[in-house]
Design an enzyme around this catalytic site. Structure first.
Site, PDB file in Angstrom:
ATOM      1  N   ASP A  39       0.887  -1.509  -0.170  1.00 58.96           N
ATOM      2  CA  ASP A  39      -0.020   0.019   0.022  1.00 58.96           C
ATOM      3  C   ASP A  39       1.145   1.209  -0.133  1.00 58.96           C
ATOM      4  OD1 ASP A  39      -2.029  -1.730  -0.005  1.00 58.96           O
ATOM      5  OD2 ASP A  39      -2.703  -0.931   2.048  1.00 58.96           O
ATOM      6  N   GLU A  41       4.152   1.686  -0.984  1.00 60.76           N
ATOM      7  CA  GLU A  41       4.398   1.914  -2.438  1.00 60.76           C
ATOM      8  C   GLU A  41       3.557   2.561  -3.407  1.00 60.76           C
ATOM      9  OE1 GLU A  41       7.617  -1.866  -2.307  1.00 60.76           O
ATOM     10  OE2 GLU A  41       5.784  -2.264  -2.783  1.00 60.76           O
ATOM     11  N   PHE A  42       2.174   1.937  -3.307  1.00 59.33           N
ATOM     12  CA  PHE A  42       1.371   2.693  -4.221  1.00 59.33           C
ATOM     13  C   PHE A  42       1.108   3.933  -3.887  1.00 59.33           C
ATOM     14  CE2 PHE A  42      -2.947   3.282  -5.235  1.00 59.33           C
ATOM     15  CZ  PHE A  42      -3.217   2.885  -6.749  1.00 59.33           C
ATOM     16  N   SER A  89     -12.827   7.569  -3.465  1.00 57.30           N
ATOM     17  CA  SER A  89     -11.980   7.262  -2.351  1.00 57.30           C
ATOM     18  C   SER A  89     -11.513   8.117  -1.284  1.00 57.30           C
ATOM     19  CB  SER A  89     -10.856   6.549  -3.027  1.00 57.30           C
ATOM     20  OG  SER A  89      -9.821   7.574  -3.154  1.00 57.30           O
ATOM     21  N   LEU A  90     -10.521   8.097  -0.601  1.00 59.03           N
ATOM     22  CA  LEU A  90      -9.973   9.200   0.301  1.00 59.03           C
ATOM     23  C   LEU A  90      -8.906   9.694   0.126  1.00 59.03           C
ATOM     24  CD1 LEU A  90     -11.554   7.790   3.799  1.00 59.03           C
ATOM     25  CD2 LEU A  90     -12.174   9.676   2.668  1.00 59.03           C
ATOM     26  N   GLU A 115     -12.565   8.047  13.127  1.00 61.78           N
ATOM     27  CA  GLU A 115     -12.877   6.720  13.074  1.00 61.78           C
ATOM     28  C   GLU A 115     -11.708   5.788  12.705  1.00 61.78           C
ATOM     29  OE1 GLU A 115     -16.015   6.585  10.173  1.00 61.78           O
ATOM     30  OE2 GLU A 115     -16.948   8.216  10.891  1.00 61.78           O
ATOM     31  N   LYS A 117      -9.896   3.477  10.139  1.00 62.54           N
ATOM     32  CA  LYS A 117     -10.020   3.199   8.805  1.00 62.54           C
ATOM     33  C   LYS A 117      -9.923   1.744   8.661  1.00 62.54           C
ATOM     34  CE  LYS A 117      -8.085   4.278   4.349  1.00 62.54           C
ATOM     35  NZ  LYS A 117      -8.207   3.151   3.690  1.00 62.54           N
ATOM     36  N   ASP A 119      -9.565  -2.040   7.033  1.00 56.88           N
ATOM     37  CA  ASP A 119      -8.769  -2.352   5.825  1.00 56.88           C
ATOM     38  C   ASP A 119      -9.667  -3.601   4.974  1.00 56.88           C
ATOM     39  OD1 ASP A 119      -6.921  -2.400   3.927  1.00 56.88           O
ATOM     40  OD2 ASP A 119      -5.541  -3.356   4.970  1.00 56.88           O
ATOM     41  N   ARG A 138     -17.807  -1.314  -4.757  1.00 54.04           N
ATOM     42  CA  ARG A 138     -17.329   0.144  -5.371  1.00 54.04           C
ATOM     43  C   ARG A 138     -17.264   0.050  -6.955  1.00 54.04           C
ATOM     44  NH1 ARG A 138     -12.761   3.757  -3.300  1.00 54.04           N
ATOM     45  NH2 ARG A 138     -11.333   2.345  -4.035  1.00 54.04           N
ATOM     46  N   GLU A 175     -17.642  -1.208   5.421  1.00 55.30           N
ATOM     47  CA  GLU A 175     -16.283  -1.998   4.854  1.00 55.30           C
ATOM     48  C   GLU A 175     -16.691  -3.544   5.355  1.00 55.30           C
ATOM     49  OE1 GLU A 175     -14.332  -0.158   3.611  1.00 55.30           O
ATOM     50  OE2 GLU A 175     -12.370  -0.999   3.479  1.00 55.30           O
ATOM     51  N   TYR A 228     -20.916   5.448   7.098  1.00 53.67           N
ATOM     52  CA  TYR A 228     -21.510   6.651   6.290  1.00 53.67           C
ATOM     53  C   TYR A 228     -22.872   6.241   5.627  1.00 53.67           C
ATOM     54  CZ  TYR A 228     -20.637  10.191   2.572  1.00 53.67           C
ATOM     55  OH  TYR A 228     -20.872  11.365   1.913  1.00 53.67           O
ATOM     56  N   LYS A 290     -13.290  13.108   9.484  1.00 50.94           N
ATOM     57  CA  LYS A 290     -14.329  13.581   8.915  1.00 50.94           C
ATOM     58  C   LYS A 290     -14.910  14.752   9.428  1.00 50.94           C
ATOM     59  CE  LYS A 290     -15.876   8.864   7.471  1.00 50.94           C
ATOM     60  NZ  LYS A 290     -16.765   7.794   7.609  1.00 50.94           N
ATOM     61  N   LYS A 314      -2.648   7.265   7.355  1.00 57.14           N
ATOM     62  CA  LYS A 314      -2.484   5.778   7.431  1.00 57.14           C
ATOM     63  C   LYS A 314      -1.269   5.492   8.267  1.00 57.14           C
ATOM     64  CE  LYS A 314      -3.991   3.981   3.031  1.00 57.14           C
ATOM     65  NZ  LYS A 314      -3.457   2.929   2.291  1.00 57.14           N
ATOM     66  N   CYS A 409      24.090 -23.471  -9.865  1.00 57.28           N
ATOM     67  CA  CYS A 409      23.048 -23.763  -8.755  1.00 57.28           C
ATOM     68  C   CYS A 409      23.448 -24.197  -7.537  1.00 57.28           C
ATOM     69  CB  CYS A 409      22.322 -24.899  -9.577  1.00 57.28           C
ATOM     70  SG  CYS A 409      21.289 -25.657  -8.252  1.00 57.28           S
ATOM     71  N   CYS A 412      23.173 -28.174  -7.255  1.00 57.02           N
ATOM     72  CA  CYS A 412      23.629 -29.352  -8.081  1.00 57.02           C
ATOM     73  C   CYS A 412      25.004 -28.713  -9.050  1.00 57.02           C
ATOM     74  CB  CYS A 412      22.646 -29.950  -8.882  1.00 57.02           C
ATOM     75  SG  CYS A 412      22.054 -28.955 -10.346  1.00 57.02           S
ATOM     76  N   CYS A 427      17.637 -22.943 -12.450  1.00 55.74           N
ATOM     77  CA  CYS A 427      18.661 -23.960 -12.666  1.00 55.74           C
ATOM     78  C   CYS A 427      17.857 -25.035 -13.729  1.00 55.74           C
ATOM     79  CB  CYS A 427      18.918 -24.761 -11.603  1.00 55.74           C
ATOM     80  SG  CYS A 427      19.578 -26.472 -11.629  1.00 55.74           S
ATOM     81  N   CYS A 433      18.644 -32.091 -10.276  1.00 53.85           N
ATOM     82  CA  CYS A 433      18.813 -31.208  -9.205  1.00 53.85           C
ATOM     83  C   CYS A 433      17.873 -31.530  -8.001  1.00 53.85           C
ATOM     84  CB  CYS A 433      18.367 -29.808  -9.513  1.00 53.85           C
ATOM     85  SG  CYS A 433      18.721 -28.432  -8.395  1.00 53.85           S
TER      86      CYS A 433
HETATM   87  S1  IVH Z   1     -15.484   7.207   4.568  1.00 54.14           S
HETATM   88  C1  IVH Z   1     -16.542   9.662   1.026  1.00 54.14           C
HETATM   89  N1  IVH Z   1     -14.704   6.011   6.521  1.00 54.14           N
HETATM   90  O1  IVH Z   1     -11.401   3.436   2.793  1.00 54.14           O
HETATM   91  C2  IVH Z   1     -15.872   8.974   1.968  1.00 54.14           C
HETATM   92  N2  IVH Z   1     -13.991   5.118   4.573  1.00 54.14           N
HETATM   93  O2  IVH Z   1      -9.487   4.780   1.152  1.00 54.14           O
HETATM   94  C3  IVH Z   1     -16.342   7.510   2.065  1.00 54.14           C
HETATM   95  N3  IVH Z   1     -12.536   2.937   4.821  1.00 54.14           N
HETATM   96  O3  IVH Z   1     -13.287   3.748   0.259  1.00 54.14           O
HETATM   97  C4  IVH Z   1     -15.416   6.947   2.876  1.00 54.14           C
HETATM   98  N4  IVH Z   1     -12.580   2.603   7.035  1.00 54.14           N
HETATM   99  O4  IVH Z   1     -13.470   1.609   1.592  1.00 54.14           O
HETATM  100  C5  IVH Z   1     -14.821   5.834   5.507  1.00 54.14           C
HETATM  101  N5  IVH Z   1     -14.233   4.726   8.642  1.00 54.14           N
HETATM  102  C6  IVH Z   1     -14.139   4.852   7.313  1.00 54.14           C
HETATM  103  C7  IVH Z   1     -13.385   3.822   6.668  1.00 54.14           C
HETATM  104  C8  IVH Z   1     -13.427   4.043   5.125  1.00 54.14           C
HETATM  105  C9  IVH Z   1     -12.198   2.434   5.796  1.00 54.14           C
HETATM  106  C10 IVH Z   1     -12.398   2.675   3.238  1.00 54.14           C
HETATM  107  C11 IVH Z   1     -13.553   2.939   2.282  1.00 54.14           C
HETATM  108  C12 IVH Z   1     -12.908   3.854   1.397  1.00 54.14           C
HETATM  109  C13 IVH Z   1     -11.403   3.609   1.693  1.00 54.14           C
HETATM  110  C14 IVH Z   1     -10.864   4.848   1.074  1.00 54.14           C
END
Ligand code: IVH
Length: 673
Positions: A39, A41-42, A89-90, A115, A117, A119, A138, A175, A228, A290, A314, A409, A412, A427, A433
């Site tokens: 995550d 690296e991404f 997404s966030l 809140e 997050k 996973d 999604r 989630e 949400y 939020k 994160k 190798c 072998c 090898c 081997c």
């Molecule tokens: S709020 C418009 N609250 O994180 C805002 N998202 O990286 C909607 N996620 O797509 C998202 N826990 O799948 C919200 N307490 C939380 C969350 C949460 C995990 C996920 C969710 C979102 C992703 C974004």
């Protein structure tokens, strides 16, 4: 290089390559459930791309991964439904300073809800007139897969909501997760079934949610948290009030929510959960902030991809510096040679780490690490520890000698080869081997191949070391005494193993072909090849052209098969296997032979099949005098029903009293023995 220093190189090329890389990473993450980038690296690559695109608005592209969310849409196995509200997404950051900054830029004195997050993967639940009617993934953010049948396996998700306060349409987002415990149980089961393991609970949850069989989903045990709520005329003027309403209505809303009035409140929430989250039954990877007041949320609005009223912090992966004592090399069952880091043992997320894979030569070169360096070991959501870099003042920094991979190798002594286009050194000594020989035997006896009960990896290693097994054919010359005299193996297990060996002589030809372990010939491919070439004698003389005309067989597989038969050692193994009584030809008559067994019958095909494709079945029906029809009616003679037959056809079949015939029953019907 620092993420935000502007490189002097060609930034246009960098933008293009980042876009390509991130698209591919999205595909692997959302569709294949097998991520290759962590995550972190991404996120870093994404942040770099955003930075470069901001720097060069002239190179903007609406198809860039910065402009849309990754897509999890499957291959049309589910109904696809447009979202009422796009699923965004966030924005995220790993930096506390950026969180402080974000808070500072909000209007003064706003309340911020913190809140966890979670996973897992996001889900959107639709309640229409109080009843749960849809559960959408999604997808690509605009439309998602309706996975309601799978969501209904989660006991905590209410089937309906009651009370005056609810408008006709309410959407709850949350989630879906696979708790740690269930994830571990699932992986243990997959290990026993010789299926690939899931890297982390998120991938496992995602794979589970996309299954076609709700019973299997129920067995795996998903769970869900909602965070949400959307819709017109909903109760409450703040986010926290709405969540409270949802909780009262019986929705699974987390207790770990705090309304914060200052950035210090936010920070203390973050720090508290950074350690406390490790005790939770599900995976979390950060904190979501939020803006609480809904009117303020509206004023702040959205960017193309994310709301401006929310952000995710994160948690950094846990990491430690430790000494890289030595790089050793491991030869796998397929001959791939993998460099392994042998580390000074170090404590990380509750376990002691002393070895970590270095994947391949390029990986080691990119990290620039050498024996004697102090290296960073990280353990993120991926569970398996990895090396992510080296300490700044590494002793080998000044060394002029570049890292070089071993050339022969370690098992072998055969010179290694690197296949062009592949990252791995291999090898080539497949039949000589030791780990490769043992690997071939382990594959040969495995459940989906010859299924020889009792002959496990360790026993094979033992018998190999004692010189009782040299190749797969030797398995058939094992004597009771050979096995029984081994430590830990008595007469009883020896008899059991011999019975398993005897039973394997009945294993059909297509599985024997799979068991031979010809490179890239998997279970399904073997089945298709065995159907076309009904015996080893015909397959031995098959040409590349004949082989590539089979579905799923490309030029590489065809070449592997031809090469297999060019190796004398393989030929001698085959002779001995045949002598032992192993099935080297199909005992099935040609299933597609013409007849009039189905004369006057109208057949409807529904579902997914394993032994022939749908088109093949259509042809078989016609060749045997029957008629195909697309829809079920009173005139339907029977339904050829595969896996996951459509619910509508099933219902009609019940209404009209039409018989369902399974694939096996059908083949039996046209091939009476
Ligand atoms: S709020 C418009 N609250 O994180 C805002 N998202 O990286 C909607 N996620 O797509 C998202 N826990 O799948 C919200 N307490 C939380 C969350 C949460 C995990 C996920 C969710 C979102 C992703 C974004």
């Amino acid at each position: 290089m620092d993420l935000f220093t502007s490189a002097t190189g060609n930034e246009y090329d960098e933008i293009l390559s980042l876009r390509r890389e991130l698209e591919e990473a999205n595909r692997l993450y959302y569709i294949a459930n097998a991520p290759t980038l962590s995550d972190r690296e991404f996120d870093e690559k994404m942040h770099r791309l955003i930075f470069l695109e901001n720097l060069h608005p002239e190179w903007a592209d609406s198809n860039s991964p910065t402009q849309h969310v990754g897509s999890d849409l499957g291959k049309k196995n589910f109904e696809q439904v447009n979202h009422k509200y796009p699923m965004l997404s966030l924005g995220n950051t790993y930096s506390e300073a950026e969180i402080r900054d974000w808070v500072r830029k909000l209007p003064e004195n706003v309340e911020i809800v913190c809140e966890l997050k979670y996973d897992g993967l996001s889900i959107s639940l639709w309640y229409e007139h109080g009843v749960l009617t849809k559960a959408l993934t999604r997808g690509d953010g605009l439309k998602g897969d309706n996975v309601i049948r799978n969501i209904l396996t989660i006991p905590s998700v209410p089937r309906r909501i009651e009370g005056e306060q609810w408008p006709d349409f309410v959407e709850l987002r949350g989630e879906v997760l696979l708790p740690w415990e269930n994830f571990e149980r699932l992986n243990r089961q997959r290990e026993a079934d010789e299926e690939p393991l899931f890297a982390n609970p998120r991938n496992a949850a995602s794979g589970t949610l996309k299954l076609q069989d709700p019973n299997e989903v129920a067995r795996r045990g998903l769970t869900c948290y909602l965070y949400y709520m959307l819709g017109d005329n909903l109760p409450g003027t703040t986010h926290s009030a709405r969540l409270e309403e949802a909780r009262k209505a019986g929705f699974p809303v987390s207790d770990a929510i705090r309304v914060c009035h200052s950035v210090e409140d936010v920070m203390s929430f973050i720090h508290y959960w950074d350690t406390e989250r490790k005790l939770l039954p599900v995976a979390t990877d950060g904190i979501v902030l939020k803006v609480n007041d809904l009117t303020t949320q509206q004023q702040l609005g959205y960017t193309a991809k994310t709301p401006r009223w929310a952000i995710a912090y994160k948690f950094p992966a846990e990491k430690q510096l430790t000494l890289l004592r030595k790089i050793t090399y491991q030869v796998g069952r397929t001959g791939v040679v993998t460099p392994v880091a042998n580390l000074e043992p170090v404590q990380l997320s509750g376990t002691v780490v002393q070895r970590a894979t270095l994947h391949n030569e390029d990986f080691v070169r990119q990290l620039g690490i050498r024996e004697g360096d102090r290296v960073w070991v990280e353990k993120g959501g991926e569970i398996i520890p990895k090396i992510t870099g080296k300490a700044e003042d590494s002793p080998t920094d000044a060394s002029p000698v570049p890292y070089s991979f071993i050339s022969v190798c370690p098992e072998c002594g055969t010179p290694l080869v690197r296949v062009p286009g592949e990252a791995a050194w291999r090898c080539p000594n497949e039949t000589g081997c030791p780990p490769q020989i043992q690997g071939k035997m382990i594959h040969f006896v495995s459940r989906k191949a010859m299924n020889i009960d009792g002959l496990g990896d360790e026993t094979i290693a033992l018998l190999y070391e004692q010189g009782l097994l040299h190749d797969i054919a030797d398995i058939y010359s094992l004597k009771l005494a050979d096995i029984a005299q081994q430590e830990r193996l008595g007469d009883k297990s020896a008899a059991n193993i011999l019975a398993g060996i005897e039973a394997s002589k009945k294993v059909p030809w297509h599985r024997v072909l799979f068991a031979l372990g010809i490179r890239m010939v998997g279970e399904t491919t073997a089945r298709k090849i065995a159907k076309r070439f009904l015996s080893i004698d015909t397959l031995q003389w098959a040409t590349i052209e004949q082989l590539t005309s089979i579905e799923d067989v490309g030029p590489q597989i065809a070449e592997n098969i031809v090469n297999y038969f060019l190796d004398e050692r393989n030929l001698s193994i085959l002779v001995r296997l045949r002598e032992a009584g192993v099935q080297m030809e199909s005992d099935q008559p040609d299933e597609t032979a013409a007849s009039d067994l189905l004369a006057g019958k109208t057949v409807v095909i529904s579902g997914v099949f394993s032994r022939h494709s749908r088109d093949e079945y259509k042809a078989i029906i016609e060749q045997n005098g029957g008629k195909n029809s697309g829809s079920v009616s009173r005139k339907t003679s029977f339904i050829l029903a595969g896996e996951n037959m459509g619910p509508e056809k099933r219902k009609k079949a019940e209404d009209f009293g039409v018989r369902l015939v399974t694939e096996d029953e059908f083949l039996e019907m046209i091939n009476p023995s």
